[in-house]
Design an enzyme around this catalytic site. Structure first.
Site, mmCIF file in Angstrom:
data_model
loop_
_atom_site.group_PDB
_atom_site.id
_atom_site.type_symbol
_atom_site.label_atom_id
_atom_site.label_comp_id
_atom_site.label_asym_id
_atom_site.label_seq_id
_atom_site.Cartn_x
_atom_site.Cartn_y
_atom_site.Cartn_z
ATOM 1 N N SER A 147 0.812 -1.217 0.000
ATOM 2 C CA SER A 147 0.000 0.000 0.000
ATOM 3 C C SER A 147 0.845 1.267 0.000
ATOM 4 C CB SER A 147 -0.951 0.021 1.202
ATOM 5 O OG SER A 147 -0.234 0.211 2.395
ATOM 6 N N LYS A 182 1.426 4.313 6.746
ATOM 7 C CA LYS A 182 0.801 5.252 5.806
ATOM 8 C C LYS A 182 1.505 6.603 5.878
ATOM 9 C CE LYS A 182 -2.323 2.124 5.080
ATOM 10 N NZ LYS A 182 -2.244 1.283 3.929
#
Length: 160
Positions: free
Chosen positions: A34, A72
């Site tokens: 991701s 993230k």
């Protein structure tokens, strides 16, 4: 008594290592893609538990109910309004120059962040599970920043 004296340096080292890992820094493993192309699965990063969090920092998050940490990038800071339209991110109605995003992302309505809330996105916007899916992140869910790659050795150094 002599044995105890000879063990004291080792005991001190063990205590220091435990304290450093608990309160200052520890290694973390990247799971999945991701954060591609910045990070790839199975890379090992150094998690810094101290310090200030800024826009575009890579952070490690532990969400309730999730078994793994999430890694993230910080996009929205406390007190800001984040909106995504036409594959562009706007912070307080101003276009954010985002050089990290990879792939197309769908539009989101404006989200206003509270005093201790952040908006996070994965760099691989096509597959990332991030604030677009689960909303704002509370500061207490952020374990720290992870801006240094330790492994593989060919990538050792600061992550962008």
């Amino acid at each position: 008594m002599k044995l105890l004296k000879s063990l004291i340096p080792y005991i001190i080292i063990i205590i220091l290592v435990v304290l450093i890992r608990t309160f200052i820094m520890t290694p973390v493993k990247v799971n999945g893609n991701s954060m591609y192309p910045t990070l790839e699965g199975n890379e090992i990063m150094l998690l810094n538990k101290l310090g200030k969090i800024d826009r575009f920092d890579i952070v490690v998050i532990k969400l309730e109910g999730e078994s793994n940490n999430l890694i993230k990038r910080i996009i929205g800071l406390p007190g800001e309004t984040v909106e995504i339209k036409n594959n562009k991110i706007y912070i307080n109605d101003k276009l954010l120059e985002d050089e990290y995003g990879y792939g197309v992302t769908y539009n989101i309505d404006p989200v206003t962040l509270g005093d201790d809330e952040y908006y996070i996105l994965g760099d691989n916007r096509i597959i990332s599970l991030d604030s677009r899916a689960f909303g704002k992140i509370n500061a207490k869910e952020i374990k720290g920043t992870a801006n240094f790659i330790m492994y593989p050795f060919s990538k050792v150094g600061k992550a962008n």
